[in-house]
Design a protein around this motif. Structure first.
Motif, PDB file in Angstrom:
ATOM      1  N   ILE A 204       0.834  -0.765   0.240  1.00 58.02           N
ATOM      2  CA  ILE A 204      -0.329   0.257   0.427  1.00 58.02           C
ATOM      3  C   ILE A 204       1.236   1.310  -0.090  1.00 58.02           C
ATOM      4  O   ILE A 204       0.750   2.190   0.640  1.00 58.02           O
ATOM      5  CB  ILE A 204      -1.107  -0.274   1.163  1.00 58.02           C
TER       6      ILE A 204
ATOM      7  N   GLN B 204     -12.166  -3.698   1.362  1.00 59.22           N
ATOM      8  CA  GLN B 204     -11.781  -2.213   0.684  1.00 59.22           C
ATOM      9  C   GLN B 204     -10.637  -1.703   0.885  1.00 59.22           C
ATOM     10  O   GLN B 204      -9.565  -1.976   0.865  1.00 59.22           O
ATOM     11  CB  GLN B 204     -12.088  -2.006   2.156  1.00 59.22           C
ATOM     12  N   PRO B 205     -10.091  -1.057  -0.567  1.00 60.54           N
ATOM     13  CA  PRO B 205      -9.294   0.057  -0.518  1.00 60.54           C
ATOM     14  C   PRO B 205      -8.697   0.204   0.675  1.00 60.54           C
ATOM     15  O   PRO B 205      -9.206   1.133   1.360  1.00 60.54           O
ATOM     16  CB  PRO B 205      -9.132   0.620  -1.955  1.00 60.54           C
ATOM     17  N   PRO B 206      -7.251   0.042   0.759  1.00 58.64           N
ATOM     18  CA  PRO B 206      -6.389   0.159  -0.718  1.00 58.64           C
ATOM     19  C   PRO B 206      -5.550  -1.104  -0.357  1.00 58.64           C
ATOM     20  O   PRO B 206      -4.778  -1.382  -0.636  1.00 58.64           O
ATOM     21  CB  PRO B 206      -4.730   1.545  -0.223  1.00 58.64           C
TER      22      PRO B 206
END
Lengths: 268, 559
Positions: free
Chosen positions: A33, A214-216
């Motif tokens: 990330i 869910q991102p990141p």
């Protein structure tokens, strides 16, 4: 030997994915990330094997770290569906007419809808997120397993050895645990191997739509979604996560088919 | 995008988002290129043909008086005329009103209407029609999401004679002329208002206006079609010609997937495509059959608003640290391939009153940001490297819109900011839930950060963004939850005067103070990026950076 080579290749292919899921740090020590916008969208090369994404994150690292959530969703959903389906199937087969009717009619209703649609409805109710995604896929896949277990349990229930065990005066619980369950569960496990591939695809598909991890944090389906707008300009964004999904699912399916072949062949 | 009522706030935001996107699509080249015009063909305008416009969003409702979405205004501009027209420089011109007078106290505006205008259903346009429309907008039962804001402190419309109206306000209201030039204050035929008020949201022939195109049909999820109004003869001076449109037919197709819009454009299935993504602009420009038209959207830039009503952002030092600890420049450049300008002010450079002095005044400075957080007492560090104070981690909650409302890859940009702040030791949470939960968190003041843009060719948008009375729960848009006496005073003053010097002064002070208070982090200026086939001529963008189809003509009739 020739009969076994697809099996061997599949196993070999799955090893690195297993390692990536268990200890991703072993394959890549970078952070999945950490951003580096100056080096965004670099094509695959020696420094970044799979290139970099829009924010300069190393795509290889992200694919490696994406293995765990992607495989966990597939495996978790399959495991949950197998357990729930197994219990419900047994209950339907052995729990009397009323239980049978209730369980099987509910299963019929769920099976009349596409599995992905059922999963979408569950997510709409529960909300997005990894756990909910696993739950949603599990609910969508449970009826299929329940049916198989019920059918098998009905066959086994009528078999000679169960009749004789009954005649010997074994308690019902012992009968189920010692004799019916072990003999009914084989086809279920075979089905689960193939089902794992399907669940993996469902998980990636829902991840693609933004309902999963869910991102990141990286997840193959979500990465594929991020790459879809760049197919013309940065093919590697979509190709590598997509290839990861494809290769894993094919390998798992080959394994599952081989297992099914064995079981079918070994059946009386 | 959303349904009215419950979703009003959401809708506004969503609309904003949508607008932003549209704007992006349409407006990329700033003042440098005047409302764009495609290559002029030597042959001159030719009548006939049909044009397909690919829009990226679809109106939730086609009721101009209800909707707050950009796309609604952009599409209905073809169906509705306004009292007055505003050119790209901000000057006003007669349209349905031949002339107007503003009362010295700015509490009433008197319009003399044209006498030769008729609605699509044959009803003549007169003072009664103006009153019926404005009264409907102001009626709470209409549940107007934007038009009622544009009408401000409206008290009523007085019919002076058949073709003269006097619009009254309870307080001085300078932005009214600009508001009156928007499609949201457009006019439905009084006949259709009486007969079809409840179904105007679904478009179609019931939406009878006075504009150059008649709304002939709408298929939800697919397209809206419009046919030429042959009787049209009252276009404003801002148009190249006063008479009926050249196109026989205008089709708006709703294609949310960018690749589909671009594919349609390059394969000639659509003639004009909205919202070309930044990543694709270069590729589209390289195609010889297509040109790209870019204009900056005016109004409120895409910015992050900081909720000052609760910890940790009630501490100005923490707010300042966030403002200086985000690398806006690098990230905007990377995510948008240099197509969008990073913003320095909450106001877009394309808006009158923009304070250029703010440029480069608050560069990225992670060292300063770290120092500010230390001073604010966030000196501890936990196992994951996040800052703590009294054992509590420094966390800010920044809800993410559901995927279908996200525009411009703002989620990706958010991930970049998230990573910047992680380096500082600030954890940014981006929960993504359904739109109802999103609205509840953001509009209920439970979130720490909210991001949105608000397009409008008028610095009065600052009132909406920073005035203490512009509360989110009351349909306002002040996501800072701050009632700063200066900001409130200045934005009130700005809308109470037509004196350009005073307006310039108060709006400059407002922009400066909003940044000094660190209640806003401007991020980028949205651009409208339109792709158009080379067979399309005469396409221009209005002051809101929306494409206008009245003057458009085609080389050859398209299929």
């Amino acid at each position: 030997m020739r009969r076994y080579w697809p099996l061997l290749v599949s196993c070999l292919v799955l090893v690195p994915f297993g390692v990536a899921a268990a200890v991703p740090e072993l394959l890549s020590d970078a952070s999945p990330i950490a951003i580096d916008p100056v080096n965004a969208l670099l094509p695959p090369g020696t420094r970044h094997w799979f290139g970099t994404d829009q924010l300069g994150r190393d795509l290889f690292t992200r694919v490696v770290h994406g293995a765990r959530p992607s495989l966990l969703i597939g495996a978790g959903a399959t495991a949950a569906a197998v357990v729930a389906g197994g219990l419900l199937g047994l209950a339907a087969a052995l729990g009397g007419r009323a239980a049978d009717q209730v369980v099987m009619r509910v299963a019929d209703v769920l099976m009349s809808l596409p599995q992905l649609l059922v999963a979408l409805v569950v997510i709409a109710v529960l909300g997005a997120g990894t756990t909910n995604l696993v739950l949603a896929i599990a609910i969508a896949f449970t009826p299929g397993y329940a049916r198989v277990v019920r059918a098998e349990a009905l066959v086994v229930r009528g078999s000679g050895y169960v009749e004789s065990a009954k005649g010997l005066g074994l308690r019902r619980s012992v009968l189920i645990v010692r004799h019916i369950l072990p003999n009914a569960v084989g086809p279920l496990l075979v089905l689960a191997t193939v089902g794992f591939g399907t669940a993996l695809i469902a998980g990636s598909g829902l991840g693609f739509l933004g309902f999963g991890t869910q991102p990141p944090a990286p997840e193959w389906g979500a990465m594929l979604a991020e790459g879809r707008d760049f197919l013309e300009t940065a093919w590697w964004l979509g190709v590598f996560p997509g290839a990861a999904i494809t290769v894993t699912v094919i390998a798992v399916n080959v394994l599952g088919r081989a297992a099914r072949g064995r079981f079918a062949g070994g059946k009386p | 995008m959303l349904m009215p009522s419950n979703f009003r706030f959401l809708r506004d935001k969503v609309v904003t988002v949508a607008l932003a996107v549209l704007l992006l699509a349409a407006c990329a080249s700033p003042a440098a290129s005047p409302p764009g015009s495609a290559a002029q063909s030597p042959a001159g305008p030719a009548k006939g043909g049909s044009l397909t416009f690919a829009a990226d969003t679809e109106p939730v409702t086609f009721d101009a008086h209800v909707s707050a979405q950009d796309i609604t205004g952009a599409i209905l501009r073809n169906v509705f005329d306004s009292l007055i027209a505003q050119d790209a420089e901000g000057a006003f011109h007669p349209w349905l009103a031949e002339s107007w007078e503003v009362a010295p106290d700015l509490k009433s505006y008197t319009f003399k209407l044209r006498k030769d205008v008729t609605f699509h259903d044959g009803t003549p346009f007169d003072a009664k029609a103006v009153k019926a429309n404005f009264d409907r907008i102001a009626d709470p039962a209409t549940k107007s999401q934007l038009a009622s804001n544009l009408l401000g402190p409206y008290t009523g419309t007085e019919i002076v004679d058949t073709h003269t109206v006097k619009v009254g306000f309870s307080a001085p209201f300078a932005p009214f002329l600009q508001a009156a030039s928007t499609a949201y204050l457009g006019f439905y035929s009084p006949k259709t208002l009486a007969a079809n008020a409840a179904t105007l949201g679904s478009g179609g022939p019931a939406a009878a206006g006075t504009g150059p195109f008649v709304f002939s049909g709408y298929t939800k999820g697919q397209q809206a079609t419009f046919t030429r109004n042959d009787a049209y003869a009252w276009a404003p001076k801002t148009s190249a010609h006063p008479g009926a449109a050249y196109l026989d037919k205008l089709t708006v197709r709703f294609l949310p997937e960018a690749s589909v819009r671009i594919g349609g454009l390059t394969s000639r299935q659509v003639d004009v495509a909205a919202a070309i993504p930044s990543a694709q602009v270069k590729a589209v420009e390289a195609n010889k059959a297509v040109t790209v038209l870019k204009t900056d959207y005016p109004g409120g830039n895409y910015s992050i608003y900081l909720n000052t009503s609760k910890a940790p952002l009630n501490d100005p030092k923490v707010r300042k640290a966030l403002q200086r600890g985000i690398d806006v420049d690098t990230n905007v450049k990377a995510v948008y391939f240099g197509q969008f300008k990073r913003a320095w002010s909450p106001l877009s450079p394309a808006t009158p009153g923009y304070l250029a002095a703010l440029e480069n005044s608050w560069p990225y400075d992670p060292a300063l940001a770290g120092k500010l957080l230390d001073e604010a007492g966030w000196t501890g560090r936990d196992a994951e490297g996040y800052r703590t104070k009294d054992g509590k981690r420094l966390v800010v909650d920044w809800p993410l819109l559901p995927a279908q409302y996200l525009k411009d890859q703002r989620d990706v940009l958010g991930q970049a900011f998230q990573a910047d702040l992680k380096k500082l030791g600030v954890e940014v949470l981006r929960p993504q839930a359904d739109i109802g939960t999103y609205l509840e968190r953001v509009y209920g003041g439970k979130a720490d950060l909210a991001d949105y843009s608000w397009s409008r060719f008028e610095p009065d948008v600052l009132w909406l963004l920073f005035n203490g009375a512009s509360k989110l729960e009351k349909g306002g848009q002040n996501g800072t939850f701050l009632d700063d006496p200066d900001l409130t005073k200045w934005t009130d003053q700005g809308r109470a005067t037509l004196d350009e010097a005073v307006r310039k002064d108060v709006y400059a002070k407002t922009q400066q103070r909003a940044l000094d208070l660190a209640i806003v982090i401007p991020v980028y200026t949205q651009s409208q990026v339109l792709g158009l086939g080379r067979n399309v001529h005469g396409l221009t963008l209005d002051a809101n950076a929306w494409p206008l189809f009245h003057d458009v003509w085609l080389d050859r009739p398209s299929r």
